[in-house]
Design an enzyme around this catalytic site. Structure first.
Site, PDB file in Angstrom:
ATOM      1  N   ASN A 119      44.359  29.515   0.158  1.00 23.49           N
ATOM      2  CA  ASN A 119      44.609  29.845   1.565  1.00 23.49           C
ATOM      3  C   ASN A 119      45.455  28.792   2.276  1.00 23.49           C
ATOM      4  O   ASN A 119      45.981  29.056   3.351  1.00 23.49           O
ATOM      5  CB  ASN A 119      43.291  30.072   2.318  1.00 23.49           C
ATOM      6  CG  ASN A 119      42.346  28.895   2.210  1.00 23.49           C
ATOM      7  OD1 ASN A 119      42.103  28.392   1.110  1.00 23.49           O
ATOM      8  ND2 ASN A 119      41.808  28.455   3.322  1.00 23.49           N
ATOM      9  N   HIS A 120      45.584  27.624   1.672  1.00 19.84           N
ATOM     10  CA  HIS A 120      46.428  26.577   2.273  1.00 19.84           C
ATOM     11  C   HIS A 120      47.842  26.530   1.664  1.00 19.84           C
ATOM     12  O   HIS A 120      48.580  25.574   1.925  1.00 19.84           O
ATOM     13  CB  HIS A 120      45.756  25.205   2.125  1.00 19.84           C
ATOM     14  CG  HIS A 120      44.560  25.037   3.000  1.00 19.84           C
ATOM     15  ND1 HIS A 120      44.647  24.853   4.352  1.00 19.84           N
ATOM     16  CD2 HIS A 120      43.229  25.053   2.718  1.00 19.84           C
ATOM     17  CE1 HIS A 120      43.422  24.754   4.873  1.00 19.84           C
ATOM     18  NE2 HIS A 120      42.547  24.875   3.903  1.00 19.84           N
ATOM     19  N   HIS A 152      35.175  23.286  -2.646  1.00 17.57           N
ATOM     20  CA  HIS A 152      35.280  21.830  -2.803  1.00 17.57           C
ATOM     21  C   HIS A 152      33.985  21.177  -3.276  1.00 17.57           C
ATOM     22  O   HIS A 152      33.816  19.961  -3.100  1.00 17.57           O
ATOM     23  CB  HIS A 152      35.788  21.177  -1.507  1.00 17.57           C
ATOM     24  CG  HIS A 152      37.219  21.505  -1.186  1.00 17.57           C
ATOM     25  ND1 HIS A 152      37.973  20.753  -0.330  1.00 17.57           N
ATOM     26  CD2 HIS A 152      38.031  22.492  -1.623  1.00 17.57           C
ATOM     27  CE1 HIS A 152      39.196  21.272  -0.234  1.00 17.57           C
ATOM     28  NE2 HIS A 152      39.250  22.339  -1.014  1.00 17.57           N
ATOM     29  N   ASP A 187      40.673  21.723  -6.532  1.00 17.15           N
ATOM     30  CA  ASP A 187      41.512  21.392  -5.384  1.00 17.15           C
ATOM     31  C   ASP A 187      41.710  19.871  -5.199  1.00 17.15           C
ATOM     32  O   ASP A 187      40.763  19.160  -4.831  1.00 17.15           O
ATOM     33  CB  ASP A 187      40.907  21.939  -4.089  1.00 17.15           C
ATOM     34  CG  ASP A 187      40.460  23.397  -4.174  1.00 17.15           C
ATOM     35  OD1 ASP A 187      39.894  23.788  -5.199  1.00 17.15           O
ATOM     36  OD2 ASP A 187      40.655  24.125  -3.189  1.00 17.15           O
TER      37      ASP A 187
END
Ligand SMILES: [Fe+2]
Ligand SMILES: [Fe+2]
Ligand SMILES: [Fe+2]
Ligand SMILES: [Fe+2]
Ligand SMILES: [Fe+2]
Ligand SMILES: [Fe+2]
Ligand SMILES: [Fe+2]
Ligand SMILES: [Fe+2]
Lengths: 269, 269, 269, 269
Positions: free
Chosen positions: D67-68, D180, D8
């Site tokens: 999810n973002h 993350h 990410d």
């Protein structure tokens, strides 16, 4: 047609109130079809074949389930020979049993019963809206089915209310189960579907959602394991919703039905 | 003494039903003390100082909150000059405002109002049972307080019922808020505490828990972001619970009070 | 001083790798103090008194726990006679055992070990930040304690990282446990605290977080109950973090230590 | 073939490390295909078309999401003209974009990239195992695809490890994203699939999962709203996993790649 839906039967106390009161109610109120949620009927957890039969013998036309469907492992087996037993439709493909059934009543009407499980604050399942949509399309109200009953077994009031609105006009009744507390918001939605966020349980309300109080009260404060959860054994309330349908299968009237135990008695006249 | 508790006021529609109906109900039903949950009063999200004043002017003696307490940031400031505004008691030490208040009614009675937030399916908070225990001990019913009202703002029916049982005999009323749907299980528990799992909202029930339906219905199926959530603007139902207390501050009678909007009208006689 | 922290020991396979490798590592690497998370040591679930003793005999100075603390009920009893066994500090008041211990090492140094449980995606607990704050203030690094070790047993990486930053400069080591996978972000934070989001498990990595794969793989797809979860029994990896401290008790160096089983071997020189 | 997967990318700091380091790494390490998770590339939340192009220009062959995905609303539109942008495959039918893409590399190899979202501790989605199964069957490794990369965007380590085992032997790489934080459990599973529970983020690790620390640290303790979450702006670490494939598309070697910022540098030789 007159439908009765009874909420989660919890343990022996719940079964007793159903077997004692249901036959008389069916006769007195001239009820045509009874659907019963039985996910907690076997000592609070799941259902056995004997109990499934007991609920049918008491007057049930169909029994629905929920997140406790398989607590009694035998349900994974006998469900395939139990045509009036319906588990949530949004289980994965290959799950034993069926998520919807077209039930023939004693008078020969055909009632589609669909059970679905919510996803908010619950275990991961496939989309319940899409799954119910498919069942409704396969047996539409007024064409294949004389009545359509949707049991949305869910935690969140928002998800259950969304179910009501989305299927308004295409179901006779959308009723919530799982929280074990009846709500007071029974009504006929604008499209003609009877709705109630949760129908409550058939069980002893002097309890924590049907379970003997002592252990849950202790555990919520102490956070240590202890005794098993057992169903409360005091007198139970039979808790249901009664719906009258017009010729098109939509609701003309809806009323709660509660008899026995700790809750205020309500019998529609 | 006669208490009235009104559930979560949602948006303008909810405020209108309260300001229009509450003064007449207080007069007609000879109500001594009114507690109102106001966490959604400001366009569905939080509360402003003007709205807090509006709820007091309409007859409220005390306003409680919940997980939406701070949606309007000004609440973090004005709560310290708003003695009749109570936020959940189990926020961390140092949180603005208070979690309990000993309110003096117009007739000079002292009512302890405690607000607590549940932890099941909600944000992480400190133990609500222990926090309420401390407040109750500091102002016990019958000695310091003439009445004790506990607003347990929680999602799970189990947690709310546990609250009722644990404080049974030490509170006049334990009432749940947050789910925005009234339950039909109002009763006086064995120890004398009036209880109702959820009192429901003062808002428009042709909605998804008080919000305009369109966007929640879309979002539950599509899982993409879209428009903002707005309160539904149709006629609201005032939804509350009425409790009569004996001289010892325990309940002698409990009844739901629902007026207006989509739900069945229920006015205790 | 040189500290070693070993992550969640899972079942027999995990205990074997600890008892076989730890004594040699302590000797070879001249380790002064060993803290071991033992919440899964007893067949994957909890800890017994015999296993607690086995971990001390293998070289452990202190054993920490987590959400599985009480899976073996005997832990609720023997923890009170087990001064080197530490359970999460943010359990409710009255919980057996202790949430922090000032341990004396073989060489006479005093090491404060605190165990805390996160709240994101986990069971409802009291504020872990405030609880650890109190323990740290009672035995501050450099004054009462020669070293401070915080085991933050949590699911979310965000909550664990927040722990590291909040106690940076006041602890020798803040290390995460619970996810059973070592992270590669070991480092000394700006204030001098060694940090690693999760130290991983001492267990068989050819598994689903230490458990035999077959049943979890089936259950994630099929959503029906089945066999019990059993620890995987293949060769385990000992997974830890080694920290060198300066005279002030802050970290001068941090390195992962992993030996055996499926993961790449890493032994600090 | 040699694959690189980058975790990410968080905000500007993350984009800078990618655009500065990736071209050199591709050249030096002779990388054939680069897949980048870009769900947090636009100021921590979602992705824009310009940033998507920036990631391709830096050497990316494909960009995955999570999810973002839709935090920047324009993604709902431009994804349909962005053939190398892949969103989670288990979104509902009708969601813009695609959940899998057969990407042609500069050298003409075909790489199937599938993105899926976990369901444990995450939003309700359809079964990710079944959804990936369908994509893999449509473009099997060794027949249609020269390589298969599965990005399982999930919170729970158990769910990600289950993904690895279930697709072992049918994918070149199963790699987790979303937490993350890189894990240290990279390995080739018995069936030949490279696996790593989480590849970590390309972002500033002096942060709370890539976000500036101040506000998350405050909010976890104070539980009141405050400032916005902003990406941390210190030097970022590029965090990835490098996989060498044999002629059959299965992994022969796997190694982490981490360059810059706060984490220990690791460059495979
Ligand atoms: Fe139930
Ligand atoms: Fe249920
Ligand atoms: Fe509310
Ligand atoms: Fe609320
Ligand atoms: Fe563990
Ligand atoms: Fe754990
Ligand atoms: Fe992310
Ligand atoms: Fe994510």
């Amino acid at each position: 047609m007159r439908l009765l839906f009874l909420g989660d039967v919890v343990g022996k106390s719940g079964r007793v109130v159903v077997t004692e009161k249901l036959p008389g109610l069916v006769a007195d109120l001239k009820i045509d079809c009874v659907v019963i949620n039985g996910e907690n009927a076997a000592h609070g957890f799941g259902i056995t074949e004997a109990i499934y039969q007991e609920l049918l013998d008491a007057g049930g036309d169909c029994v629905t389930l929920g997140n406790h469907s398989w607590d009694q492992r035998e349900a994974l087996v006998f469900i395939d020979r139990a045509p009036r037993l319906v588990r949530p439709v949004n289980y994965p493909a290959g799950t034993p049993g069926r998520g919807a059934a077209l039930i023939e009543t004693r008078k020969g009407a055909h009632v589609l019963v669909v059970n679905a499980m919510g996803r908010v604050f619950m275990d991961a399942m496939d989309d319940p809206f899409a799954a119910v949509e498919r069942e409704i399309e396969a047996a539409p109200l007024g064409r294949v089915a004389d009545a359509v009953v949707i049991d949305i077994h869910a935690e969140a009031t928002s998800e259950k209310q969304a179910f009501g609105h989305i299927f308004d006009g295409r179901a006779s009744l959308v009723v919530g189960t799982h929280t074990h507390v009846p709500t007071a918001d029974h009504r006929v939605l604008p499209g003609g579907t009877a709705f109630m966020t949760d129908v409550g349980m058939c069980g002893d309300y002097d309890s924590v959602i049907g379970m003997d109080k002592a252990e849950p009260l202790r555990r919520m404060r102490e956070k240590t394991p202890g005794g098993k959860f057992e169903p409360a054994s005091g007198p139970a309330t039979l808790s249901g919703i009664l719906v009258d349908l017009g010729a098109n299968g939509l609701a003309t009237r809806v009323a709660p039905l509660r008899v026995g135990g700790r809750l205020e008695t309500t019998i529609p006249v």
